[in-house]
Design a protein around this motif. Structure first.
Motif, PDB file in Angstrom:
ATOM      1  N   SER A   5      -1.748 -13.620  11.749  1.00 12.01           N
ATOM      2  CA  SER A   5      -0.873 -13.990  10.437  1.00 12.01           C
ATOM      3  C   SER A   5      -1.548 -13.123   9.234  1.00 12.01           C
ATOM      4  O   SER A   5      -0.571 -12.833   8.428  1.00 12.01           O
ATOM      5  CB  SER A   5      -0.976 -15.428  10.144  1.00 12.01           C
ATOM      6  OG  SER A   5       0.046 -15.817   8.974  1.00 12.01           O
ATOM      7  N   PHE A   8      -0.773  -9.419   9.167  1.00  7.04           N
ATOM      8  CA  PHE A   8       0.617  -8.955   8.819  1.00  7.04           C
ATOM      9  C   PHE A   8       0.772  -9.386   7.112  1.00  7.04           C
ATOM     10  O   PHE A   8       1.529  -8.555   6.732  1.00  7.04           O
ATOM     11  CB  PHE A   8       1.612  -9.671   9.619  1.00  7.04           C
ATOM     12  CG  PHE A   8       1.841  -9.191  10.787  1.00  7.04           C
ATOM     13  CD1 PHE A   8       1.847  -7.756  11.377  1.00  7.04           C
ATOM     14  CD2 PHE A   8       1.383  -9.832  12.328  1.00  7.04           C
ATOM     15  CE1 PHE A   8       2.020  -7.218  12.528  1.00  7.04           C
ATOM     16  CE2 PHE A   8       1.837  -9.441  13.448  1.00  7.04           C
ATOM     17  CZ  PHE A   8       2.017  -8.063  13.506  1.00  7.04           C
ATOM     18  N   LEU A   9       0.239 -10.425   6.884  1.00  5.12           N
ATOM     19  CA  LEU A   9       0.199 -10.803   5.312  1.00  5.12           C
ATOM     20  C   LEU A   9      -0.420  -9.420   4.437  1.00  5.12           C
ATOM     21  O   LEU A   9      -0.018  -9.223   3.518  1.00  5.12           O
ATOM     22  CB  LEU A   9      -0.410 -12.013   4.779  1.00  5.12           C
ATOM     23  CG  LEU A   9       0.231 -13.205   5.219  1.00  5.12           C
ATOM     24  CD1 LEU A   9      -0.629 -14.555   5.359  1.00  5.12           C
ATOM     25  CD2 LEU A   9       1.432 -13.406   4.456  1.00  5.12           C
ATOM     26  N   LEU A  12       1.592  -6.638   4.810  1.00  2.00           N
ATOM     27  CA  LEU A  12       2.956  -6.785   3.654  1.00  2.00           C
ATOM     28  C   LEU A  12       2.543  -6.496   2.233  1.00  2.00           C
ATOM     29  O   LEU A  12       3.250  -5.616   1.507  1.00  2.00           O
ATOM     30  CB  LEU A  12       3.756  -8.239   3.630  1.00  2.00           C
ATOM     31  CG  LEU A  12       4.700  -8.366   2.871  1.00  2.00           C
ATOM     32  CD1 LEU A  12       5.928  -7.683   3.166  1.00  2.00           C
ATOM     33  CD2 LEU A  12       5.049  -9.974   2.905  1.00  2.00           C
ATOM     34  N   HIS A  34       8.359  -7.637   6.356  1.00  4.75           N
ATOM     35  CA  HIS A  34       8.693  -9.132   6.092  1.00  4.75           C
ATOM     36  C   HIS A  34       9.252  -9.833   7.117  1.00  4.75           C
ATOM     37  O   HIS A  34       8.738 -11.011   7.309  1.00  4.75           O
ATOM     38  CB  HIS A  34       9.155  -9.237   4.625  1.00  4.75           C
ATOM     39  CG  HIS A  34       9.380 -10.579   3.766  1.00  4.75           C
ATOM     40  ND1 HIS A  34      10.755 -10.894   3.816  1.00  4.75           N
ATOM     41  CD2 HIS A  34       8.485 -11.299   3.617  1.00  4.75           C
ATOM     42  CE1 HIS A  34      10.540 -12.184   3.300  1.00  4.75           C
ATOM     43  NE2 HIS A  34       9.140 -12.556   3.155  1.00  4.75           N
ATOM     44  N   THR A  38       5.741 -10.527   9.452  1.00  3.74           N
ATOM     45  CA  THR A  38       5.004 -11.324   8.642  1.00  3.74           C
ATOM     46  C   THR A  38       5.693 -12.873   8.965  1.00  3.74           C
ATOM     47  O   THR A  38       4.718 -13.738   9.195  1.00  3.74           O
ATOM     48  CB  THR A  38       5.020 -11.055   7.099  1.00  3.74           C
ATOM     49  OG1 THR A  38       4.772  -9.786   7.035  1.00  3.74           O
ATOM     50  CG2 THR A  38       4.122 -11.897   6.333  1.00  3.74           C
ATOM     51  N   LEU A 103       6.005 -17.087   0.532  1.00  3.93           N
ATOM     52  CA  LEU A 103       6.084 -16.004   0.996  1.00  3.93           C
ATOM     53  C   LEU A 103       7.712 -15.794   1.217  1.00  3.93           C
ATOM     54  O   LEU A 103       8.196 -14.552   1.190  1.00  3.93           O
ATOM     55  CB  LEU A 103       5.686 -16.192   2.494  1.00  3.93           C
ATOM     56  CG  LEU A 103       5.792 -15.085   3.431  1.00  3.93           C
ATOM     57  CD1 LEU A 103       5.181 -13.801   3.174  1.00  3.93           C
ATOM     58  CD2 LEU A 103       5.231 -15.296   4.972  1.00  3.93           C
TER      59      LEU A 103
END
Length: 119
Positions: A5, A8-9, A12, A34, A38, A103
């Motif tokens: 996680s 991917f954050l 982004l 996104h 994410t 998010l």
């Protein structure tokens, strides 16, 4: 799993703060990262794995080592550790809810969407 996680954050974030001329800043790329990478990884890692795997393990499978801790230290310690650990997991889950809302409605993502709609 939280690392997936987090990766991917970070991706982004790289896309959002890339230079305007970069292909990473294109609204299609930002939207894909996104929506397709994410958010699904965030949901799976933080709202499935955390409560159903880690919390279950802490709540039901930890009784043996808690008994051993109680034998080593003093009576009542295992109960205190159990309460603190589960309380912290509950706090982490609550913070993940707040982070998920942020998010979904990130201001930079909204700005990139508006810019793509204007063009």
């Amino acid at each position: 799993t939280l690392e997936v996680s987090s990766v991917f954050l970070q991706l982004l974030q790289v896309c959002i703060y890339a230079p305007e001329s970069s292909w990473l800043r294109k609204p299609e790329v930002v939207g894909f990262v996104h929506r397709c990478l994410t958010i699904p990884s965030f949901l799976y890692c933080r709202f499935f794995v955390l409560p159903f795997v880690i919390w279950y393990s802490a709540a039901f499978e930890s009784s043996e080592w808690l008994e051993q801790i109680e034998k080593v230290f003093s009576p009542g310690w295992s109960e205190r550790i159990y309460v603190v650990f589960n309380g912290l997991l509950c706090l982490i889950f609550t913070l993940n809810l707040v982070l998920f809302r942020r998010l979904l409605f990130h201001p930079h993502l909204q700005k990139i969407k508006r810019e793509s709609n204007a063009n």
